[in-house]
Design a protein around this motif. Structure first.
Motif, PDB file in Angstrom:
ATOM      1  N   GLY A  28       0.814  -1.216   0.000  1.00 50.46           N
ATOM      2  CA  GLY A  28       0.000   0.000   0.000  1.00 50.46           C
ATOM      3  C   GLY A  28       0.843   1.259   0.000  1.00 50.46           C
ATOM      4  N   GLU A  29       1.922   1.248   0.797  1.00 54.12           N
ATOM      5  CA  GLU A  29       2.823   2.412   0.837  1.00 54.12           C
ATOM      6  C   GLU A  29       3.492   2.607  -0.518  1.00 54.12           C
ATOM      7  N   ILE A  30       3.857   1.501  -1.145  1.00 56.73           N
ATOM      8  CA  ILE A  30       4.482   1.588  -2.472  1.00 56.73           C
ATOM      9  C   ILE A  30       3.466   2.125  -3.480  1.00 56.73           C
ATOM     10  N   ALA A  31       2.257   1.584  -3.449  1.00 56.41           N
ATOM     11  CA  ALA A  31       1.212   1.991  -4.396  1.00 56.41           C
ATOM     12  C   ALA A  31       0.877   3.470  -4.266  1.00 56.41           C
ATOM     13  N   ASP A  32       0.973   4.015  -3.053  1.00 59.94           N
ATOM     14  CA  ASP A  32       0.661   5.431  -2.833  1.00 59.94           C
ATOM     15  C   ASP A  32       1.577   6.374  -3.613  1.00 59.94           C
ATOM     16  N   HIS A  33       2.730   5.887  -4.055  1.00 53.71           N
ATOM     17  CA  HIS A  33       3.682   6.730  -4.793  1.00 53.71           C
ATOM     18  C   HIS A  33       3.427   6.749  -6.301  1.00 53.71           C
TER      19      HIS A  33
END
Length: 84
Positions: A28-33
Motif C-alpha cells: 500500500g505504501e508503495i502503491a501510494d507513490h
C-alpha cells in the motif's frame, strides 16, 4: 540474470527499487507513490520478487517488501567483470 534485466527494464520497477532503498514498505505504501492501479503494482512487485531483487515478509495483515542487496551486489560484480 535474464529475469533481473527484464525486471530492471521497466521504469516503474526501477522506481520501486528506489523507494525500497530508503526503507522497507508495504504494498500500500508503495502503491501510494504511483498513479497506477494496485493490481499493477502487485504485478510489478511479483516480477521484482521473481528476479530476487526484493524480498517480502508477512507482518500482521501486511506484506512488507525490502530490497535484496545481495542480488544487487552480485549483478554489480558481474557487470564489473567487463571492465578492462
Amino acid at each position: 540474470m535474464n529475469a533481473i534485466f527484464k525486471a530492471l527494464n521497466d521504469a516503474t520497477r526501477r522506481e520501486i527499487l528506489e523507494l525500497l532503498k530508503t526503507k522497507e514498505r508495504s504494498a500500500g505504501e508503495i502503491a501510494d507513490h504511483f498513479n497506477i492501479s494496485k493490481p499493477s503494482i502487485s504485478h510489478h512487485l511479483d516480477i521484482l520478487k521473481q528476479a530476487d531483487l526484493i524480498t517480502s515478509e508477512k507482518k500482521g495483515q501486511f506484506v512488507i517488501y525490502s530490497i535484496n542487496t545481495t542480488i544487487m551486489e552480485d549483478v554489480l560484480q558481474w557487470i564489473l567483470t567487463f571492465k578492462k
